[in-house]
Design an enzyme around this catalytic site. Structure first.
Site, short mmCIF file in Angstrom:
data_model
loop_
_atom_site.label_atom_id
_atom_site.label_comp_id
_atom_site.label_asym_id
_atom_site.label_seq_id
_atom_site.Cartn_x
_atom_site.Cartn_y
_atom_site.Cartn_z
N LYS A 296 0.86 -1.20 0.00
CA LYS A 296 0.00 0.00 0.00
C LYS A 296 0.90 1.26 0.00
O LYS A 296 2.09 1.18 0.29
CB LYS A 296 -0.93 0.00 1.23
CG LYS A 296 -1.89 -1.21 1.26
CD LYS A 296 -3.02 -1.10 0.25
CE LYS A 296 -3.61 -2.43 -0.16
NZ LYS A 296 -4.67 -2.97 0.62
C1 LIG Z 1 -5.78 -3.86 0.83
C2 LIG Z 1 -7.20 -3.55 0.90
C3 LIG Z 1 -8.01 -3.93 1.99
C4 LIG Z 1 -7.57 -4.88 3.05
O1 LIG Z 1 -6.43 -4.64 3.69
P1 LIG Z 1 -5.64 -5.80 4.48
O2 LIG Z 1 -4.71 -5.03 5.34
O3 LIG Z 1 -4.95 -6.62 3.46
O4 LIG Z 1 -6.62 -6.58 5.27
C5 LIG Z 1 -9.31 -3.49 2.02
N1 LIG Z 1 -9.82 -2.75 1.05
C6 LIG Z 1 -9.10 -2.38 -0.03
C7 LIG Z 1 -9.73 -1.54 -1.07
C8 LIG Z 1 -7.77 -2.79 -0.14
O5 LIG Z 1 -7.07 -2.43 -1.22
#
Ligand SMILES: *Cc1c(COP(=O)(O)O)cnc(C)c1O
Length: 378
Positions: free
Chosen positions: A191
């Site tokens: 991210k």
């Molecule tokens: C990555 C992501 C999540 C979930 O995050 P995690 O930390 O992997 O549980 C939720 N919503 C969106 C849009 C994402 O890109």
């Protein structure tokens, strides 16, 4: 040249001194769970986003689950989500016995619209989860107005858009995740603000809601061994918090690097036949979690194969809309088709974009794409 969708190792090496020092400090203190670094990072992250409260948790999916738990929704009540998103958004809803209701997205920005949401509102609707997909904010002003009119909660899933800002019609700007009742985010390594494992957070405006979320994330307790709520165990660990404090200081530069890569792609790929470049949402900045093309009039699979042959990775986010997923079809029986989400699933292609891309890499990638479209349209 080694090309990757994201270059986590390159980024680590660029920050190595700061990161290693932060990790060494945690090891020396040995406060591995809820150490002082966790509180400090929560404060820094709240300040960065200009939001009163940040509650950290174990990952972005837990953040969504906690947000829904805090709103006391009852089984069978409906929560509207985009059909074109990562599964976590709907998963948390279904797990709590709530009903995810899928709405279509805008064909250009990939984002939910107030009009698409309105079509799905029923007497059972209790909340809306706009997802700021790929790095830019959903057009929130009309969605917040709609939510107010129908007395609905708004949870912003801002896992992909940390640092993006949205400008309201009156000129005030707010950060992604700070416009609805609750914002949720993820610090998954890839991210825009990623740690070195799992992590997540909630952005909250209101005192009582923040206090409740803090308890829910910690076994429903405020005072140790006194459990007032049925909660879960969802913690950001101290090592990750220390790493995130370092990386938060660089977040605007990271996002700037992504924007520079996107600008290069835009310039080089403009006017190529058969593909559409990502459309900017006018009210939002874009932090380019993904740079996503639409293969409107060329074969996506052939382009992918052509890139792959030259060692260029690409990814399809997301190949199947949620209402077509085996686990979620049940929530979409006898409902209208969602043609935009279906079409996008067949046409989108995300290119490598990250904080460490150099011009040489970008030239190589764009040359390969040009070569392909030239072959197709000779
Ligand atoms: C990555 C992501 C999540 C979930 O995050 P995690 O930390 O992997 O549980 C939720 N919503 C969106 C849009 C994402 O890109």
């Amino acid at each position: 040249m080694k090309l990757q969708m994201v270059d986590l190792q390159g980024q680590y090496l660029a920050l190595k001194q700061e990161i290693d020092a932060a990790i060494a400090q945690v090891l020396a203190n040995s406060h591995f769970i809820n150490g002082p670094d966790v509180t400090r990072f929560a404060q820094e992250f709240a300040a960065y986003n200009q939001v009163p409260y940040v509650i950290t948790c174990a990952n972005g999916t837990d953040a969504l689950q906690l947000a829904l738990m805090a709103l006391d929704l009852q089984p069978g009540e409906e929560v509207i989500v985009p059909a074109f998103t990562y599964v976590a958004t709907a998963e948390a809803i279904a797990l709590l016995g709530l009903t995810p209701v899928f709405a279509d997205v805008d064909p250009h920005t990939f984002l939910l619209t107030a009009a698409a949401i309105e079509e799905q509102i029923t007497s059972r609707t209790k909340a809306i989860v706009p997802v700021h997909l790929f790095g830019q904010c959903t057009d929130m002003a009309p969605i917040l107005a709609l939510a107010k009119k129908h007395d609905l909660y708004v949870i912003e899933d801002t896992a992909q858009a940390i640092g993006a800002a949205y400008t309201f019609p009156d000129g005030t700007a707010k950060k992604a995740g700070t416009m609805g009742h609750i914002g949720t985010t993820s610090f998954f390594p890839s991210k825009n603000l990623g740690c070195y494992g799992d992590g997540g957070a909630l952005l909250v405006q209101e005192d009582a809601l923040a206090a409740k979320l803090q308890m829910l994330a910690n076994h429903g307790q405020k005072q140790k061994y006194h459990h007032d709520l049925v909660g879960i165990n969802s913690r950001l660990d101290t090592l990750q918090a220390a790493i995130l404090s370092v990386k938060l200081r660089h977040l605007d530069i990271f996002n700037g690097n992504r924007q520079a890569s996107a600008a290069f792609y835009n310039e080089q790929l403009a006017l190529l036949p058969g593909i559409k470049l990502p459309t900017r949402a006018v009210q939002s900045t874009h932090v380019f979690h993904q740079y996503t093309l639409i293969c409107s009039d060329i074969s996506r699979e052939a382009l992918r194969a052509h890139l792959q042959q030259q060692g260029i990775p690409s990814m399809v986010y997301y190949p199947l809309p949620l209402h077509r997923q085996k686990a979620y079809e049940q929530y979409h029986k006898n409902k209208n088709p969602l043609p935009v989400s279906e079409k996008l699933s067949n046409q989108v292609l995300s290119l490598p974009i990250h904080t460490e891309q150099d011009p040489e890499q970008l030239i190589f990638i764009t040359a390969a794409i040009k070569e392909f479209t030239n072959q197709q349209y000779r």
